[in-house]
Design a protein around this motif. Sequence first.
Motif, PDB file in Angstrom:
ATOM      1  N   ASN A 153     -39.385  25.431 -18.514  1.00 29.23           N
ATOM      2  CA  ASN A 153     -39.229  24.195 -19.282  1.00 29.23           C
ATOM      3  C   ASN A 153     -39.815  24.333 -20.681  1.00 29.23           C
ATOM      4  O   ASN A 153     -39.229  23.865 -21.670  1.00 29.23           O
ATOM      5  N   LEU A 154     -40.967  25.002 -20.795  1.00 28.42           N
ATOM      6  CA  LEU A 154     -41.563  25.241 -22.113  1.00 28.42           C
ATOM      7  C   LEU A 154     -40.634  26.091 -22.979  1.00 28.42           C
ATOM      8  O   LEU A 154     -40.486  25.840 -24.180  1.00 28.42           O
ATOM      9  N   ALA A 155     -40.008  27.102 -22.350  1.00 30.93           N
ATOM     10  CA  ALA A 155     -39.076  27.948 -23.101  1.00 30.93           C
ATOM     11  C   ALA A 155     -37.894  27.122 -23.616  1.00 30.93           C
ATOM     12  O   ALA A 155     -37.478  27.260 -24.776  1.00 30.93           O
ATOM     13  N   ASP A 156     -37.344  26.235 -22.766  1.00 30.27           N
ATOM     14  CA  ASP A 156     -36.223  25.394 -23.182  1.00 30.27           C
ATOM     15  C   ASP A 156     -36.622  24.476 -24.339  1.00 30.27           C
ATOM     16  O   ASP A 156     -35.858  24.281 -25.293  1.00 30.27           O
ATOM     17  N   ILE A 157     -37.814  23.906 -24.251  1.00 30.27           N
ATOM     18  CA  ILE A 157     -38.284  22.995 -25.291  1.00 30.27           C
ATOM     19  C   ILE A 157     -38.419  23.724 -26.624  1.00 30.27           C
ATOM     20  O   ILE A 157     -37.972  23.243 -27.671  1.00 30.27           O
ATOM     21  N   ALA A 214     -44.044  20.402 -35.187  1.00 25.61           N
ATOM     22  CA  ALA A 214     -45.378  21.005 -35.239  1.00 25.61           C
ATOM     23  C   ALA A 214     -46.256  20.485 -34.103  1.00 25.61           C
ATOM     24  O   ALA A 214     -46.973  21.253 -33.448  1.00 25.61           O
ATOM     25  N   ASP A 215     -46.187  19.186 -33.866  1.00 29.06           N
ATOM     26  CA  ASP A 215     -46.963  18.596 -32.768  1.00 29.06           C
ATOM     27  C   ASP A 215     -46.508  19.154 -31.423  1.00 29.06           C
ATOM     28  O   ASP A 215     -47.319  19.485 -30.549  1.00 29.06           O
ATOM     29  N   LEU A 216     -45.196  19.283 -31.269  1.00 29.48           N
ATOM     30  CA  LEU A 216     -44.640  19.816 -30.020  1.00 29.48           C
ATOM     31  C   LEU A 216     -45.063  21.272 -29.815  1.00 29.48           C
ATOM     32  O   LEU A 216     -45.459  21.675 -28.710  1.00 29.48           O
ATOM     33  N   ALA A 217     -44.998  22.075 -30.877  1.00 25.38           N
ATOM     34  CA  ALA A 217     -45.374  23.489 -30.768  1.00 25.38           C
ATOM     35  C   ALA A 217     -46.854  23.643 -30.433  1.00 25.38           C
ATOM     36  O   ALA A 217     -47.237  24.503 -29.632  1.00 25.38           O
ATOM     37  N   THR A 218     -47.693  22.805 -31.031  1.00 28.34           N
ATOM     38  CA  THR A 218     -49.133  22.877 -30.761  1.00 28.34           C
ATOM     39  C   THR A 218     -49.429  22.562 -29.297  1.00 28.34           C
ATOM     40  O   THR A 218     -50.205  23.267 -28.637  1.00 28.34           O
ATOM     41  N   LYS A 219     -48.807  21.510 -28.780  1.00 32.05           N
ATOM     42  CA  LYS A 219     -49.044  21.138 -27.383  1.00 32.05           C
ATOM     43  C   LYS A 219     -48.448  22.180 -26.427  1.00 32.05           C
ATOM     44  O   LYS A 219     -49.007  22.443 -25.356  1.00 32.05           O
ATOM     45  N   GLY A 270     -50.880  25.032 -26.259  1.00 33.03           N
ATOM     46  CA  GLY A 270     -52.013  24.666 -25.407  1.00 33.03           C
ATOM     47  C   GLY A 270     -51.668  24.762 -23.942  1.00 33.03           C
ATOM     48  O   GLY A 270     -52.472  25.236 -23.125  1.00 33.03           O
ATOM     49  N   SER A 271     -50.464  24.319 -23.576  1.00 30.99           N
ATOM     50  CA  SER A 271     -50.026  24.416 -22.184  1.00 30.99           C
ATOM     51  C   SER A 271     -49.878  25.870 -21.745  1.00 30.99           C
ATOM     52  O   SER A 271     -50.249  26.234 -20.627  1.00 30.99           O
ATOM     53  N   LEU A 272     -49.354  26.717 -22.638  1.00 31.45           N
ATOM     54  CA  LEU A 272     -49.217  28.143 -22.325  1.00 31.45           C
ATOM     55  C   LEU A 272     -50.582  28.804 -22.141  1.00 31.45           C
ATOM     56  O   LEU A 272     -50.762  29.652 -21.263  1.00 31.45           O
ATOM     57  N   MET A 273     -51.546  28.422 -22.960  1.00 32.60           N
ATOM     58  CA  MET A 273     -52.892  28.969 -22.824  1.00 32.60           C
ATOM     59  C   MET A 273     -53.486  28.593 -21.467  1.00 32.60           C
ATOM     60  O   MET A 273     -54.090  29.426 -20.781  1.00 32.60           O
ATOM     61  N   ASN A 274     -53.288  27.335 -21.061  1.00 33.82           N
ATOM     62  CA  ASN A 274     -53.752  26.892 -19.746  1.00 33.82           C
ATOM     63  C   ASN A 274     -53.067  27.645 -18.622  1.00 33.82           C
ATOM     64  O   ASN A 274     -53.702  28.045 -17.636  1.00 33.82           O
ATOM     65  N   LEU A 275     -51.763  27.872 -18.778  1.00 32.06           N
ATOM     66  CA  LEU A 275     -51.001  28.589 -17.760  1.00 32.06           C
ATOM     67  C   LEU A 275     -51.503  30.024 -17.615  1.00 32.06           C
ATOM     68  O   LEU A 275     -51.663  30.533 -16.497  1.00 32.06           O
ATOM     69  N   THR A 276     -51.772  30.679 -18.733  1.00 32.81           N
ATOM     70  CA  THR A 276     -52.264  32.056 -18.699  1.00 32.81           C
ATOM     71  C   THR A 276     -53.617  32.138 -18.000  1.00 32.81           C
ATOM     72  O   THR A 276     -53.856  33.017 -17.155  1.00 32.81           O
ATOM     73  N   ARG A 277     -54.514  31.227 -18.321  1.00 33.93           N
ATOM     74  CA  ARG A 277     -55.827  31.220 -17.668  1.00 33.93           C
ATOM     75  C   ARG A 277     -55.710  30.979 -16.170  1.00 33.93           C
ATOM     76  O   ARG A 277     -56.411  31.599 -15.367  1.00 33.93           O
ATOM     77  N   LEU A 278     -54.820  30.060 -15.804  1.00 30.04           N
ATOM     78  CA  LEU A 278     -54.629  29.764 -14.380  1.00 30.04           C
ATOM     79  C   LEU A 278     -54.118  30.990 -13.631  1.00 30.04           C
ATOM     80  O   LEU A 278     -54.586  31.297 -12.520  1.00 30.04           O
ATOM     81  N   MET A 323     -46.675  36.836 -10.179  1.00 32.20           N
ATOM     82  CA  MET A 323     -47.570  36.331 -11.222  1.00 32.20           C
ATOM     83  C   MET A 323     -47.544  37.232 -12.452  1.00 32.20           C
ATOM     84  O   MET A 323     -47.652  36.751 -13.585  1.00 32.20           O
ATOM     85  N   LYS A 324     -47.404  38.533 -12.232  1.00 33.31           N
ATOM     86  CA  LYS A 324     -47.336  39.461 -13.362  1.00 33.31           C
ATOM     87  C   LYS A 324     -46.104  39.175 -14.215  1.00 33.31           C
ATOM     88  O   LYS A 324     -46.176  39.157 -15.452  1.00 33.31           O
ATOM     89  N   THR A 325     -44.975  38.957 -13.542  1.00 33.61           N
ATOM     90  CA  THR A 325     -43.754  38.615 -14.277  1.00 33.61           C
ATOM     91  C   THR A 325     -43.916  37.296 -15.026  1.00 33.61           C
ATOM     92  O   THR A 325     -43.497  37.161 -16.189  1.00 33.61           O
ATOM     93  N   LEU A 326     -44.538  36.338 -14.360  1.00 36.57           N
ATOM     94  CA  LEU A 326     -44.753  35.033 -14.978  1.00 36.57           C
ATOM     95  C   LEU A 326     -45.685  35.152 -16.185  1.00 36.57           C
ATOM     96  O   LEU A 326     -45.489  34.484 -17.207  1.00 36.57           O
ATOM     97  N   MET A 327     -46.681  36.030 -16.076  1.00 43.62           N
ATOM     98  CA  MET A 327     -47.596  36.254 -17.192  1.00 43.62           C
ATOM     99  C   MET A 327     -46.856  36.853 -18.386  1.00 43.62           C
ATOM    100  O   MET A 327     -47.076  36.461 -19.540  1.00 43.62           O
ATOM    101  N   GLN A 328     -45.953  37.802 -18.121  1.00 41.43           N
ATOM    102  CA  GLN A 328     -45.172  38.396 -19.200  1.00 41.43           C
ATOM    103  C   GLN A 328     -44.288  37.348 -19.869  1.00 41.43           C
ATOM    104  O   GLN A 328     -44.160  37.320 -21.109  1.00 41.43           O
ATOM    105  N   ASP A 329     -43.685  36.475 -19.058  1.00 40.52           N
ATOM    106  CA  ASP A 329     -42.865  35.400 -19.620  1.00 40.52           C
ATOM    107  C   ASP A 329     -43.705  34.474 -20.488  1.00 40.52           C
ATOM    108  O   ASP A 329     -43.278  34.064 -21.586  1.00 40.52           O
ATOM    109  N   ALA A 330     -44.903  34.135 -20.004  1.00 38.13           N
ATOM    110  CA  ALA A 330     -45.786  33.243 -20.762  1.00 38.13           C
ATOM    111  C   ALA A 330     -46.177  33.869 -22.100  1.00 38.13           C
ATOM    112  O   ALA A 330     -46.225  33.188 -23.133  1.00 38.13           O
TER     113      ALA A 330
END
Length: 341
Positions: A164-168, A207-212, A215-223, A241-248
């Motif tokens: 969904n983040l990629a589509d946005i 710009a607001d959308l890209a910033t948020k 932030g969501s991608l950073m949270n996803l990577t940490r998780l 998870m490795k594939t998902l990390m590469q996508d992120a």
Amino acid sequence: MPPGFFVFPAYRFVEEEAGMITFFHLDHTRLAQTSVEGDVDVLPPDTLWVDLYCPTREEEKVVEKLLSIEVPTRDEMQEIETSSRLYLEDGALVMTMAVLNKPTSDEPEAASVTFILVGNRLLTVRYVDPVPFNQFIQRIKRQPSLVPSGEQALLGLLEQVSDNLADILESATSDLDGLSRTIFRSNSGAQDSTNFNEAINRIGHVADLATKAKGSLMNLTRLLLFLAAQADVNKDAKDRMKTLMQDANSIDEHARFLSAKVGFLLDATMGLINLEQNNIIKMFSVAAVVFLPPTLIASVYGMNFRHLPELDWNYGYPFALVLMVLSATIPLWFFWRKKWL
């Protein structure tokens, strides 16, 4: 929504409503969905995923009793420390991340969603209804085999969030491309301040959308890093998870590119606004120079002296008019020759 904003595919947004507990459980080969409000005595058989949407405190206590865990409160979900978002408690993995919500609205938000792995079950706690949840629920209804366990349900949800983040970001990039063509089109002389104001609003929204999104991608990577570090995660899940990390990471790179493009377009738009203002000031300056000689001539012949040579001349008045016209025309011709107009 202001005109000109980009439009994503039709997504449904649901406002906060009364608390609800939804159980996703296997019923033979079919994935059943059971939603209840209030008290529940026992979990449905073969429950894989429990979804708490806008829960009341009573509903949180019901789930805590059923799963023998402690559900974080809404205030606790807003904590930004990593130790408050990713931790192991009584054998349950508690993970909270920001999920982008309402991306097509005037005010997109990064809302906190908590994922709790308890044995073979997944518990989600949320106070918003983001698009990835609706999309994932529709997918698992069509393909129940996608969620043989709570762990796989978690990974599926995270993959849906990433997609969904990629589509946005793709839609935002497409909008910026169109905006860039509008700003730098060859017949930009037709631009006016209203168009520039609209362009700045659109740039600010992206710009607001890209910033948020970043932030969501950073949270996803940490998780994902936290989840992959757990000893009881199987190899297939770690590969996923490795594939998902590469996508992120690739999406994060695209978000950085988008942020850089936003900065460039904002600087370019402000530069064009300055040029527009300079052109206006230039026209006033030219008008001042053009009307200065005629004003001087009119001032000379407007002096109250008794003896002026042209006062008694029959052609004095036409002569003064012609002189004023010539004194205004010569500077205009000079500016035109210099291509200052």
